[in-house]
Design an enzyme around this catalytic site. Structure first.
Site, PDB file in Angstrom:
ATOM      1  N   ARG A   1      11.011 -14.692  -8.999  1.00 14.38           N
ATOM      2  CA  ARG A   1      10.680 -13.667  -9.984  1.00 14.38           C
ATOM      3  C   ARG A   1      11.674 -12.523  -9.919  1.00 14.38           C
ATOM      4  NH1 ARG A   1       4.975 -10.441 -10.179  1.00 14.38           N
ATOM      5  NH2 ARG A   1       5.815  -9.571  -8.249  1.00 14.38           N
TER       6      ARG A   1
ATOM      7  N   THR B   1      12.444  -7.497 -14.267  1.00 15.00           N
ATOM      8  CA  THR B   1      11.780  -7.994 -15.483  1.00 15.00           C
ATOM      9  C   THR B   1      10.496  -8.749 -15.196  1.00 15.00           C
ATOM     10  OG1 THR B   1      12.961 -10.121 -15.481  1.00 15.00           O
ATOM     11  CG2 THR B   1      14.055  -8.245 -16.539  1.00 15.00           C
TER      12      THR B   1
ATOM     13  N   ASP C   1       1.501 -10.239  -1.432  1.00 12.58           N
ATOM     14  CA  ASP C   1       2.421 -11.333  -1.727  1.00 12.58           C
ATOM     15  C   ASP C   1       2.059 -12.542  -0.867  1.00 12.58           C
ATOM     16  OD1 ASP C   1       4.861 -13.068  -1.368  1.00 12.58           O
ATOM     17  OD2 ASP C   1       5.687 -11.622  -2.792  1.00 12.58           O
TER      18      ASP C   1
ATOM     19  N   ASP D   1       4.964 -14.052   1.327  1.00 13.23           N
ATOM     20  CA  ASP D   1       5.268 -13.240   2.496  1.00 13.23           C
ATOM     21  C   ASP D   1       4.207 -13.402   3.579  1.00 13.23           C
ATOM     22  OD1 ASP D   1       7.638 -12.230   1.539  1.00 13.23           O
ATOM     23  OD2 ASP D   1       6.764 -10.379   0.757  1.00 13.23           O
TER      24      ASP D   1
END
Length: 208
Positions: free
Chosen positions: A103, A107, A199, A202
């Site tokens: 990602r 954006t 996340d 992570d």
């Protein structure tokens, strides 16, 4: 085709555990696998079977086995890898493909960097796995790629989803089956799911 939201109390309980910021990498990784296995049990309830002859110690009998080409599990790299072993615990003979997307931090749009799918993908029941369904962009692109390679029977499993992601995925691919562990409130300005769990990649790989 449809969206299924998990209601089993064990799934709800385990999702609460992985939401906690104090849950360490090892525990987080194990629970992700457990949730994937519980969700997989639900998602694979409609696998077709065929009857075969089996000789037991008592007699010969006719019993069901999974029919046709075996399952294909396709994790979206990298976080999806955390769910693969949960599905393989149910169907050890399943083939595993990989689709890599990252990602863009500005954006929030996905970019493909890897795609490798099992052979005869058009004949297989495909289960795409990704712990988080946020904007839905990566999910939409992944399903599109699989279809471009000939995949037809597609299920998508996500542990936590935002309404925006569910809407985007089902609008783009209304012919798939989506399984969601928990539908959260919304996305924040950084396209993270709220309340979410941070996340997932992570936390699975300890790269926080």
């Amino acid at each position: 085709m449809s969206v299924s939201y998990m209601t089993h109390p064990l799934i709800k309980h385990k999702i609460t555990l992985i939401r906690r910021e104090t849950t360490g990498t090892n525990e987080f990784r194990k629970i992700i696998e457990e949730i994937a296995m519980l969700m997989g049990y639900e998602a694979l309830a409609d696998l077709p079977t065929t009857d075969v002859e089996v000789k037991t110690p008592i007699e010969t009998t006719i019993q069901p086995v999974i029919d046709g080409k075996k399952l294909a599990v396709v994790p979206i790299l990298r976080a999806g890898l955390g769910m693969v072993n949960g599905i393989l615990a149910l169907v050890p003979s399943a083939k595993v493909g990989h689709i890599g997307l990252y990602r863009d931090p500005e954006t929030h749009q996905p970019h493909e960097y890897y795609c490798k799918l099992p052979d005869s993908i058009e004949e297989r029941q495909i289960v795409v796995v990704d712990p988080m369904l946020a904007t839905g962009d990566s999910a939409v692109d992944t399903v599109t790629m699989i279809k471009q390679h000939g995949g037809k029977k597609i299920k998508f499993m996500s542990i936590i989803a935002a309404p925006e992601g569910v809407s985007a995925l089902m609008k783009a691919h209304p012919d798939i089956q989506l399984y969601v562990g928990c539908l959260d409130r919304q996305l924040n300005e950084n396209a993270y799911i709220c309340p979410g769990l941070g996340d997932a990649g992570d936390r699975i790989f300890g790269t926080i």
